[in-house]
Scaffold this motif. Structure first.
Motif, PDB file in Angstrom:
ATOM      1  N   HIS A 159      39.889  39.669  38.717  1.00  0.00           N
ATOM      2  CA  HIS A 159      39.492  41.065  38.517  1.00  0.00           C
ATOM      3  C   HIS A 159      40.715  41.983  38.547  1.00  0.00           C
ATOM      4  CE1 HIS A 159      35.333  39.741  39.094  1.00  0.00           C
ATOM      5  NE2 HIS A 159      35.781  39.047  40.107  1.00  0.00           N
ATOM      6  N   PHE A 163      37.072  47.175  40.217  1.00  0.00           N
ATOM      7  CA  PHE A 163      35.624  47.333  40.126  1.00  0.00           C
ATOM      8  C   PHE A 163      35.263  48.812  39.995  1.00  0.00           C
ATOM      9  CE2 PHE A 163      36.761  43.789  42.895  1.00  0.00           C
ATOM     10  CZ  PHE A 163      36.157  42.727  42.238  1.00  0.00           C
ATOM     11  N   GLU A 167      29.106  48.149  44.570  1.00  0.00           N
ATOM     12  CA  GLU A 167      28.061  47.215  44.159  1.00  0.00           C
ATOM     13  C   GLU A 167      28.632  46.132  43.246  1.00  0.00           C
ATOM     14  OE1 GLU A 167      24.638  46.580  44.622  1.00  0.00           O
ATOM     15  OE2 GLU A 167      25.214  47.645  46.437  1.00  0.00           O
ATOM     16  N   GLU A 168      29.516  46.523  42.344  1.00  0.00           N
ATOM     17  CA  GLU A 168      30.125  45.550  41.442  1.00  0.00           C
ATOM     18  C   GLU A 168      31.002  44.572  42.232  1.00  0.00           C
ATOM     19  OE1 GLU A 168      33.040  45.383  37.495  1.00  0.00           O
ATOM     20  OE2 GLU A 168      32.182  47.312  38.144  1.00  0.00           O
ATOM     21  N   SER A 171      28.789  42.098  44.064  1.00  0.00           N
ATOM     22  CA  SER A 171      28.255  41.080  43.156  1.00  0.00           C
ATOM     23  C   SER A 171      29.292  39.996  42.875  1.00  0.00           C
ATOM     24  CB  SER A 171      27.814  41.732  41.839  1.00  0.00           C
ATOM     25  OG  SER A 171      26.728  42.612  42.056  1.00  0.00           O
ATOM     26  N   ARG A 200      39.146  53.409  40.060  1.00  0.00           N
ATOM     27  CA  ARG A 200      38.563  52.085  40.241  1.00  0.00           C
ATOM     28  C   ARG A 200      38.994  51.482  41.582  1.00  0.00           C
ATOM     29  NH1 ARG A 200      35.984  49.915  36.077  1.00  0.00           N
ATOM     30  NH2 ARG A 200      36.390  47.756  36.698  1.00  0.00           N
TER      31      ARG A 200
END
Length: 292
Positions: A159, A163, A167-168, A171, A200
């Motif tokens: 990543h 994010f 929440e992302e 997950s 982000r």
């Protein structure tokens, strides 16, 4: 009667390394000796130890956790020039700070990278003045299973753009650790993420660590074997029965290298032993501490 560990107070402090890097530490004061120093794994923070540190402090033990350089609230190294020697020196600094004047050196609880650093620090120290009274290695041996380490690094590299929200991130962790029953909350994620200038959320650790420390790890193995063979303090190896980083082969090899070490495998735990089986993990540490 044991106090409720959720209500045990701690203090957050700063230590300055020899090269000027500021390290974030956290300490729960206790009266029992020796105390404990917790060293987290690569890509983690001191918060990985919160439950264990509080529980053991509630039993009377002094407990110190810290963020390794480039992780959590500790400073990043300028230009990303990370080397394993820096991490070993930092661990020795924290251990010295946690040793009371005229008192016993602490016991190291080291997970993964933290355990390897502990082996080097203990094995290469003066046997008459070891930096630790004992070592508790958490799912790590001088030789590790490459596939398991690659899985961890794959998640860390997965990543790069971060994010959009918590929440992302939750997950992503849920997909990486599907055996965990509880989904990470925003409060649990806040110490692990930082909001960048673009809004982000990105992991707390310095991306440059993936180049410096990871590339050095393989060539460190001969040194790790040599250091482990020189360790004379008591050693407890805690592994997870579902770990893909430590195997029966690497454990047997380690026990031949350090014949006085004791090994306990925790059922249903993966490489993330403290997070998967914290109650059993804490009980094993408390039982080992009683033998010192």
């Amino acid at each position: 009667m044991v106090a409720n560990p959720a209500h045990v107070a701690s203090s957050v402090n700063r230590l300055v390394a020899d090269d000027g890097i500021v390290l974030a530490t956290q300490r729960w004061q206790g009266e029992r000796s020796p105390g404990l120093v917790f060293a987290h794994g690569f890509g983690q923070t001191r918060h990985a130890w919160q439950g264990a540190a509080r529980s053991l402090n509630a039993r009377g033990f002094d407990a110190t956790t810290f963020d390794a350089r480039g992780h959590g609230e500790s400073e990043h190294v300028p230009r990303g020039d990370y080397h394993m020697e820096q991490f070993v020196a930092d661990l020795l600094l924290v251990a010295h700070d946690a040793t009371p004047a005229g008192g016993r050196a602490p016991v190291l609880v080291g997970a993964s990278m933290g355990g390897l650093l502990g082996l080097v620090a203990a094995g290469e120290s003066d046997p008459a003045r070891p930096p630790f009274s004992a070592l508790i290695l958490v799912d790590i041996t001088p030789r590790w299973e490459t596939a398991g380490v690659e899985r961890i690094l794959g998640f860390m590299r997965a990543h790069p753009d971060g994010f959009a929200d918590y929440e992302e991130a939750a997950s992503a962790i849920e997909a990486y650790l599907p055996h965990r029953r509880e989904r990470k909350t925003e409060a649990q994620l806040k110490p692990l993420l930082r909001q960048a200038s673009d809004g982000r959320l990105r992991w707390h650790w310095d991306p440059a660590l993936l180049d410096g420390v990871v590339q050095e790890s393989e060539r460190y193995q001969p040194r790790l074997f040599a250091a482990a063979a020189r360790v004379r303090v008591p050693v407890l190896l805690l592994s997870g029965t579902r770990s893909d980083v430590v195997s029966s082969h690497t454990v047997d090899e380690f026990l031949r290298l350090v014949p006085h070490a004791r090994h306990v495998a925790l059922n249903d735990a993966t490489h993330m032993v403290a997070g998967d089986a914290n109650d059993a993990f804490t009980r094993e540490i408390a039982s080992f501490m009683e033998t010192l």
